[in-house]
Design a protein around this motif. Structure first.
Motif, PDB file in Angstrom:
ATOM      1  N   PRO A 217       0.775  -1.536   0.447  1.00  0.00           N
ATOM      2  CA  PRO A 217      -0.171  -0.314  -0.013  1.00  0.00           C
ATOM      3  C   PRO A 217       0.999   1.302   0.458  1.00  0.00           C
ATOM      4  O   PRO A 217       2.118   1.471   0.933  1.00  0.00           O
ATOM      5  N   GLY A 218       0.223   2.259  -0.934  1.00  0.00           N
ATOM      6  CA  GLY A 218       1.342   3.619  -0.831  1.00  0.00           C
ATOM      7  C   GLY A 218       2.556   3.391  -1.379  1.00  0.00           C
ATOM      8  O   GLY A 218       2.662   4.611  -1.629  1.00  0.00           O
ATOM      9  N   GLU A 219       2.779   2.603  -2.115  1.00  0.00           N
ATOM     10  CA  GLU A 219       4.467   1.893  -2.586  1.00  0.00           C
ATOM     11  C   GLU A 219       3.772   2.334  -4.570  1.00  0.00           C
ATOM     12  O   GLU A 219       2.790   2.054  -5.002  1.00  0.00           O
ATOM     13  N   GLU A 220       5.131   2.209  -4.847  1.00  0.00           N
ATOM     14  CA  GLU A 220       5.125   2.446  -6.351  1.00  0.00           C
ATOM     15  C   GLU A 220       4.231   1.004  -6.979  1.00  0.00           C
ATOM     16  O   GLU A 220       4.400   0.223  -6.632  1.00  0.00           O
ATOM     17  N   LEU A 221       3.847   1.521  -8.358  1.00  0.00           N
ATOM     18  CA  LEU A 221       3.116   0.793  -8.952  1.00  0.00           C
ATOM     19  C   LEU A 221       3.677  -0.742  -9.141  1.00  0.00           C
ATOM     20  O   LEU A 221       4.900  -0.450  -9.596  1.00  0.00           O
ATOM     21  N   GLY A 222       3.143  -1.569  -9.210  1.00  0.00           N
ATOM     22  CA  GLY A 222       4.057  -3.446  -9.538  1.00  0.00           C
ATOM     23  C   GLY A 222       4.119  -3.188 -10.988  1.00  0.00           C
ATOM     24  O   GLY A 222       3.380  -2.774 -11.618  1.00  0.00           O
ATOM     25  N   ILE A 223       4.349  -4.642 -11.529  1.00  0.00           N
ATOM     26  CA  ILE A 223       4.354  -5.354 -12.861  1.00  0.00           C
ATOM     27  C   ILE A 223       3.332  -5.762 -13.004  1.00  0.00           C
ATOM     28  O   ILE A 223       2.718  -6.625 -12.827  1.00  0.00           O
ATOM     29  N   ARG A 224       2.861  -4.784 -14.163  1.00  0.00           N
ATOM     30  CA  ARG A 224       0.976  -5.636 -14.446  1.00  0.00           C
ATOM     31  C   ARG A 224       1.178  -6.178 -15.580  1.00  0.00           C
ATOM     32  O   ARG A 224       2.102  -6.522 -16.278  1.00  0.00           O
ATOM     33  N   THR A 225      -0.191  -7.923 -15.702  1.00  0.00           N
ATOM     34  CA  THR A 225       0.069  -8.818 -16.321  1.00  0.00           C
ATOM     35  C   THR A 225      -1.344  -8.148 -17.298  1.00  0.00           C
ATOM     36  O   THR A 225      -2.035  -7.699 -16.617  1.00  0.00           O
ATOM     37  N   GLU A 226      -1.424  -8.613 -18.092  1.00  0.00           N
ATOM     38  CA  GLU A 226      -2.630  -8.237 -19.469  1.00  0.00           C
ATOM     39  C   GLU A 226      -3.588  -9.135 -19.592  1.00  0.00           C
ATOM     40  O   GLU A 226      -3.390 -10.382 -20.086  1.00  0.00           O
ATOM     41  N   THR A 227      -4.608 -10.047 -18.944  1.00  0.00           N
ATOM     42  CA  THR A 227      -5.489 -10.941 -19.123  1.00  0.00           C
ATOM     43  C   THR A 227      -6.309 -10.398 -19.887  1.00  0.00           C
ATOM     44  O   THR A 227      -7.585  -9.491 -19.998  1.00  0.00           O
ATOM     45  N   LYS A 228      -6.711 -11.506 -21.292  1.00  0.00           N
ATOM     46  CA  LYS A 228      -7.172 -11.361 -22.703  1.00  0.00           C
ATOM     47  C   LYS A 228      -8.782 -11.697 -22.679  1.00  0.00           C
ATOM     48  O   LYS A 228      -8.537 -12.310 -22.123  1.00  0.00           O
ATOM     49  N   ASN A 229      -9.535 -10.425 -23.323  1.00  0.00           N
ATOM     50  CA  ASN A 229     -11.007 -11.407 -23.821  1.00  0.00           C
ATOM     51  C   ASN A 229     -11.555 -11.822 -22.869  1.00  0.00           C
ATOM     52  O   ASN A 229     -12.299 -12.902 -22.653  1.00  0.00           O
ATOM     53  N   VAL A 230     -11.890 -11.240 -21.376  1.00  0.00           N
ATOM     54  CA  VAL A 230     -12.137 -11.369 -20.245  1.00  0.00           C
ATOM     55  C   VAL A 230     -13.912 -11.286 -20.776  1.00  0.00           C
ATOM     56  O   VAL A 230     -14.271 -10.453 -20.846  1.00  0.00           O
ATOM     57  N   ASN A 231     -14.880 -11.973 -20.416  1.00  0.00           N
ATOM     58  CA  ASN A 231     -15.925 -11.730 -21.056  1.00  0.00           C
ATOM     59  C   ASN A 231     -17.191 -11.720 -19.928  1.00  0.00           C
ATOM     60  O   ASN A 231     -18.833 -12.637 -20.523  1.00  0.00           O
ATOM     61  N   SER A 232     -17.605 -12.170 -18.654  1.00  0.00           N
ATOM     62  CA  SER A 232     -18.365 -11.730 -18.152  1.00  0.00           C
ATOM     63  C   SER A 232     -17.433 -11.468 -17.315  1.00  0.00           C
ATOM     64  O   SER A 232     -16.517 -11.000 -16.533  1.00  0.00           O
ATOM     65  N   VAL A 233     -18.776 -10.201 -16.024  1.00  0.00           N
ATOM     66  CA  VAL A 233     -18.318  -9.369 -14.800  1.00  0.00           C
ATOM     67  C   VAL A 233     -17.680 -10.252 -13.571  1.00  0.00           C
ATOM     68  O   VAL A 233     -16.643  -9.669 -12.773  1.00  0.00           O
ATOM     69  N   ARG A 234     -18.282 -11.576 -13.599  1.00  0.00           N
ATOM     70  CA  ARG A 234     -17.568 -12.518 -12.612  1.00  0.00           C
ATOM     71  C   ARG A 234     -15.897 -12.990 -13.341  1.00  0.00           C
ATOM     72  O   ARG A 234     -15.612 -13.090 -12.243  1.00  0.00           O
ATOM     73  N   PHE A 235     -15.969 -13.235 -14.497  1.00  0.00           N
ATOM     74  CA  PHE A 235     -14.919 -13.629 -14.777  1.00  0.00           C
ATOM     75  C   PHE A 235     -14.036 -12.960 -14.237  1.00  0.00           C
ATOM     76  O   PHE A 235     -12.554 -12.814 -14.502  1.00  0.00           O
ATOM     77  N   VAL A 236     -14.421 -11.494 -14.702  1.00  0.00           N
ATOM     78  CA  VAL A 236     -13.707  -9.751 -14.626  1.00  0.00           C
ATOM     79  C   VAL A 236     -13.041 -10.024 -12.814  1.00  0.00           C
ATOM     80  O   VAL A 236     -12.025  -9.920 -12.862  1.00  0.00           O
ATOM     81  N   MET A 237     -13.808 -10.546 -12.478  1.00  0.00           N
ATOM     82  CA  MET A 237     -13.509 -10.022 -10.799  1.00  0.00           C
ATOM     83  C   MET A 237     -12.840 -11.600 -10.117  1.00  0.00           C
ATOM     84  O   MET A 237     -11.649 -11.459  -9.646  1.00  0.00           O
ATOM     85  N   GLN A 238     -12.782 -12.840 -10.790  1.00  0.00           N
ATOM     86  CA  GLN A 238     -12.342 -14.022 -10.754  1.00  0.00           C
ATOM     87  C   GLN A 238     -11.004 -13.939 -11.167  1.00  0.00           C
ATOM     88  O   GLN A 238      -9.888 -14.178 -11.113  1.00  0.00           O
ATOM     89  N   THR A 239     -10.507 -13.352 -12.446  1.00  0.00           N
ATOM     90  CA  THR A 239      -9.307 -13.194 -12.924  1.00  0.00           C
ATOM     91  C   THR A 239      -8.526 -12.321 -12.285  1.00  0.00           C
ATOM     92  O   THR A 239      -7.533 -12.302 -11.646  1.00  0.00           O
ATOM     93  N   ILE A 240      -9.019 -11.492 -12.129  1.00  0.00           N
ATOM     94  CA  ILE A 240      -8.253 -10.536 -10.676  1.00  0.00           C
ATOM     95  C   ILE A 240      -7.797 -10.759  -9.081  1.00  0.00           C
ATOM     96  O   ILE A 240      -6.175 -11.020  -8.770  1.00  0.00           O
ATOM     97  N   GLU A 241      -8.927 -11.317  -8.783  1.00  0.00           N
ATOM     98  CA  GLU A 241      -8.624 -12.069  -7.464  1.00  0.00           C
ATOM     99  C   GLU A 241      -7.566 -13.636  -7.980  1.00  0.00           C
ATOM    100  O   GLU A 241      -6.946 -13.073  -6.384  1.00  0.00           O
ATOM    101  N   TYR A 242      -8.065 -14.466  -8.890  1.00  0.00           N
ATOM    102  CA  TYR A 242      -6.709 -15.104  -9.204  1.00  0.00           C
ATOM    103  C   TYR A 242      -5.438 -14.248  -9.333  1.00  0.00           C
ATOM    104  O   TYR A 242      -3.775 -14.959  -9.300  1.00  0.00           O
TER     105      TYR A 242
END
Lengths: 498, 494
Positions: A217-242
């Motif tokens: 919390p409060g530190e510099e941004l970390g390195i990001r990954t990009e997960t492609k073509n997620v096609n429901s709200v639930r899957f978006v949330m699952q992707t983030i959690e995972y």
């Protein structure tokens, strides 16, 4: 501030999320060709010479697609760039006939804007939060490969190829799966209000690329990954959690997150690596020399603005401030285009019949729309024909109820019959005997009988046992088979019991 | 009666209209000349039936008293870069060999609608990349011209519209279509002693023309006189909603407004075009051109186009960059050649197909274009070249304050022998040095024949005009044509 944290072995981690939502523009024709965009047609039946990239074919921008993207930009109060340009994104793939996608990298149609996600305590969103939108650009969709048609070959379906997409790129402003979910839902609502995208995630009209990174919390941004073509709200949330958990575990185990493109697997709720930055394509973007820059004039922009409907936030505010609805009711009623459309039609019809202002009828119509009517419908299940639930029929029921002609229970019964048969509410009330008695003489007679038969209880009541009032009401209603107007019964009982 | 194959566009059109001969007779005479001209290798396919059918339609229309089109009864050659419905369209490449479009390019359709017929699809440099017609998959086109010293070396007809220049010079077709990206109409016209005009970018639709470099490609006519070019350009040009870069302007009455009276006009002579290494005979022709234009009433003024020397390098970045992307569609997936080695996956198929389907020059330009657009090089090459392009356009803008039209050589040398420059791409590219600036600026430019050099080979003069002022170019060209009185023809050896 979101308090969402990943609890790691070494402490707390914050998740940073940005979303790139691809929304298919609602239009009859593709972005640069006249081919149809209808979903579900036979493969390769909606392909023009341009979509198939035949030699010498040239793109011509579809004005309606541009208009819809501009209106969308206006709906999120974004900067509309009067001068924008199309670029080619070059790469080879069998679903990309031109060998490049026409997109907008350097000069997008829509610039900086924002939308607000609403407070939701239960979801861990303590207050309304503004999420920045960096840009919206328009681009072509690709075709579809089918790998299951032949043992050794893949087939290509170009129906989707060239369909107009808006890519709506958020700022990395979200801090929890719930915020991301709320963002996608809010964006979908706005798109559907504006009519620029049907928001149908199952048919692929909306899909998201999910950018996730973690940090202390409060530190510099970390390195990001990009997960492609997620096609429901639930899957978006699952992707983030995972992804957040995976990244935290990786870092805490001494590893580093690799900037890469990942794929979400809906069956397992996990993501896996697709390609790393090292093998990322060099897309060799450059301005498409087949197309002139897009220049928007005042008349076009004015038409876009004038054609915008009342937007979700404004409508919700109006429901609370002008119609006097509760925050909750206003939120539910404005969440979906179909819901508010039905509500507003019924409200107008009911107010007209009652001779009241919409404000005075609003709470009653909201309660009916949100709890009474859905309750009846759900209970009936398949027996209900929703087509019978016209505004006229429902307003007629509400009118009878307001006039005291029918009780709340009778209103439900009548609506049930309406849903099954489509008969007129007034006729049902008459024929089925579903009317209240407001005839004081008749009710008085019944009350007298009840009081006479329960003289002991009358004594007790008069002796101070106030609770027995309900008993007398009940007995009277029973004696009139529930048809007596409860208000009249109350009034008469009070008078008689002194 | 004169041989029908000696007649130009105007003479055929007027003769058919007057009933001096039938369109069918004209088509037959040219079909015969086509059949006899095989040694030039100018056609990839011949279409005698197309020419005859068009001619019969014209004859029938005339018999019925109907109004005839601007090209009625004129059989022409069609550069094989234009898509022609039902007729193989290859861009002189192996990758498109056998490709038969189901559509007709706007320009060719305009010509058929004006009453022209097609003798065949003309050979060219592969994907219009080349200056000598030596990069065609279907073999070199051989110029009908020979050195007068009796040397039998095969000469280049110029490129990329080498089939077009050869057949028009050889009296096999009265006119042909060309396309010009960096001189591909003007240079071959100069090499073969004929006229050719590249109009303002956007005058002729690019729809249905196999793309080389979209921001530069422009179609135009090649014929034996300025008048014929004016007529044919009028038939080819016009706004096309299917091409976003098409000019939404009416087509001027170029033919009706032709005038060689240049009184009151100023002709600019750019000092930067006096380059080292330019053939003295070319410089001599330039001097004569100035005299002719003065004689026509014009005032000749010195002008400066200071960024000229950067034009060629900028062109050889921009054109390959666009080409590398435009040619990505030839991938073996949907049409044309597909090479599928045993066990090949998608990437293998791409590699095998493109390796087999493209010639060396095309591959060279795809590689250059891919390189200049790559991450890390884009700014240094592509963006820089675009800035140069802007400066070159500005040079011309400034020049128009001093003059109405610019006179320059078309090429630095006369036609060279086939094979002379194939091992040295840079020497080959230098051939376009005078042609490329007008292409980068999108300006109308024309080559008209001026004289023969000491070797008996034609030299051309170039006229460059303001945007949309094809008329000024054509009129200055007409003034030169009248005074140069160029009537040399290649001696028939084929």
């Amino acid at each position: 501030m979101s308090s969402y944290r990943i609890q790691g072995a070494t402490g707390e981690w914050e998740v940073v999320i940005g979303l790139e939502v691809h929304a298919q523009v609602t239009s009859n024709a593709k972005l640069f060709s006249g081919a149809s965009t209808e979903f579900g047609a036979e493969p390769n039946t909606q392909v023009s010479l341009i979509d198939a990239a035949m030699p010498g074919m040239l793109p011509v921008p579809n004005r309606e697609c541009i208009r819809q993207a501009v209106r969308t930009g206006m709906a999120i109060e974004a900067v509309i760039n009067r001068w924008s340009r199309f670029d080619r994104k070059n790469y080879f793939y069998a679903d990309l006939p031109q060998g490049y996608q026409i997109s907008q990298l350097y000069h997008p149609l829509v610039g900086e804007g924002s939308l607000t996600i609403e407070a939701d305590e239960k979801a861990g969103i303590p207050q309304d939060k503004v999420i920045g939108v960096e840009r919206i650009h328009v681009e072509q969709d690709a075709g579809k490969l089918m790998h299951d048609q032949h043992p050794t070959m893949s087939y290509v379906d170009l129906n989707r190829c060239g369909v107009a997409l808006m890519e709506i790129v958020s700022r990395p402003d979200m801090r929890s799966p719930a915020e991301a979910g709320a963002y996608v839902r809010k964006l979908r609502t706005i798109l559907r209000y504006v009519g620029s995208c049907d928001g149908n995630m199952e048919e692929g009209s909306m899909r998201a690329d999910v950018n996730v990174s973690v940090r202390r919390p409060g530190e510099e941004l970390g390195i990001r990954t990009e997960t492609k073509n997620v096609n429901s709200v639930r899957f978006v949330m699952q992707t983030i959690e995972y992804e957040a958990r995976r990244q935290v575990d990786l870092i805490e185990d001494g590893g580093t997150v690799v900037q890469e493109t990942r794929l979400f697997d809906p069956n397992t709720g996990t993501t896996r690596s697709m390609r790393s930055k090292e093998d990322a394509h060099d897309y060799r973007y450059f301005p498409d020399p087949d197309l002139l820059p897009l220049e928007l004039d005042d008349a076009f922009l004015e038409e876009c603005r004038a054609s915008l409907p009342e937007l979700p936030d404004a409508k919700r505010r109006r429901y609370v401030e002008e119609l006097g609805l509760s925050d909750y009711n206003a939120a539910v009623l404005t969440a979906e285009v179909e819901t508010f459309a039905r509500f507003e039609t019924l409200l107008a019809e009911t107010a007209k019949r009652l001779g009241k202002s919409e404000k005075d009828a609003a709470t009653q119509v909201a309660n009916w729309s949100l709890s009474v009517a859905p309750g009846v419908m759900n209970a009936l299940g398949d027996e209900a024909n929703p087509a019978h639930a016209t505004a006229e029929a429902q307003a007629a029921i509400l009118q009878m109820q307001t006039a005291g002609e029918i009780s709340g229970g009778q209103a439900k019964e009548i609506f049930e019959i309406v849903l099954k048969t489509g008969r007129e509410p007034a006729e049902i009330a008459e024929t089925e005997g579903l009317k209240q008695q407001s005839d004081t003489g008749a009710i008085e007679a019944e009350i007298d009988k009840v009081l006479a038969a329960n003289a002991d209880k009358v004594e007790e009541y008069r002796g101070g046992k106030d609770k027995l009032f309900g008993f007398f009401v009940g007995q009277t209603m029973k004696a009139t088979q529930g048809k007596a107007n409860p208000a009249v019964v109350n009034e008469l009982l009070k008078a008689k019991l002194g | 009666m004169t041989e029908l194959t000696e007649l130009g566009v105007k003479a055929i059109r007027d003769g058919v209209a007057a009933g001096d001969f039938t369109a069918r007779e004209v088509a037959e005479a040219h079909n015969t000349a086509v059949a006899a001209g095989g040694a030039l290798n100018a056609f990839i396919v011949t279409t005698p039936d197309h020419a005859l059918a068009a001619a019969e339609k014209v004859d029938a229309a005339r018999a019925a008293g109907k109004q005839l089109g601007a090209m009625a009864g004129v059989p022409i050659g069609m550069k094989d870069l234009f898509a022609t419905q039902g007729v193989q369209t290859t861009a002189a490449s192996h990758i498109l060999e056998g490709f038969t479009p189901e559509y007709e390019s706007t320009v060719s359709q305009n010509l058929w609608s004006a009453g022209a017929g097609m003798l065949g699809k003309l050979n060219l440099d592969q994907f219009a990349m080349g200056s000598s017609n030596e990069t065609s998959y279907f073999g070199n086109v051989i110029s009908p011209w020979r050195h007068k010293d009796g040397g039998n070396a095969d000469l280049a007809p110029g490129g990329s519209s080498g089939g077009s220049s050869a057949v028009v010079a050889a009296r096999i077709a009265p006119a042909a279509t060309g396309t010009d990206t960096g001189g591909s109409i003007r240079q071959p016209a100069a090499f073969t002693g004929i006229c050719g005009i590249k109009p303002t970018y956007g005058r002729c639709s690019r729809w249905g023309v196999v793309a080389f470099a979209s921001s530069l490609d422009q179609a135009g006519p090649m014929a034996r006189s300025v008048e014929d070019c004016a007529i044919m350009l009028g038939a080819m040009a016009g706004f096309d909603p299917k091409d976003s870069t098409s000019l939404d302007l009416p087509v001027p009455e170029w033919e009706a407004n032709l005038s060689a009276d240049l009184r009151g006009k100023k002709v600019g002579v750019p000092k930067e075009y006096r380059m080292e290494g330019t053939d003295p005979e070319i410089l001599d022709s330039w001097e004569r051109g100035k005299e002719w234009l003065r004689d026509a009433g014009a005032e000749v003024v010195d002008i400066s186009l200071p960024h000229t020397k950067y034009a060629l390098p900028a062109y050889y970045i921009i054109a390959p960059a666009e080409a590398s992307s435009n040619l990505a569609r030839y991938d073996g997936v949907r049409y044309g050649l597909r090479e599928l080695p045993d066990g090949a996956g998608l990437q293998d198929m791409y590699a095998a197909t493109r390796a087999a389907g493209f010639g060396d020059e095309v591959k060279r330009r795809i590689l250059i274009g891919t390189y200049v657009l790559s991450a890390g090089f884009y700014d240094a090459y592509y963006n820089q070249a675009q800035r140069v392009r802007t400066l070159i356009a500005r040079d011309f803008e400034k020049a128009w304050a001093q003059c109405d039209v610019i006179l320059a050589p078309t090429t630095p040398t006369a036609a060279f022998a086939l094979g002379d420059k194939m091992d040295d791409p840079l020497a080959m590219y230098l051939n376009d040095v005078f042609a490329v600036p007008a292409s980068l600026a999108g300006l109308p430019a024309m080559s008209v024949p001026a004289m023969l050099n000491g070797n008996g080979l034609p030299l051309g003069l170039q006229l460059i005009g303001k945007a949309f002022d094809e008329q000024g170019v054509l009129n200055a060209g007409l003034a030169i044509q009248q005074r140069a009185a160029f009537d040399a023809q290649p001696e028939k050896w084929w």
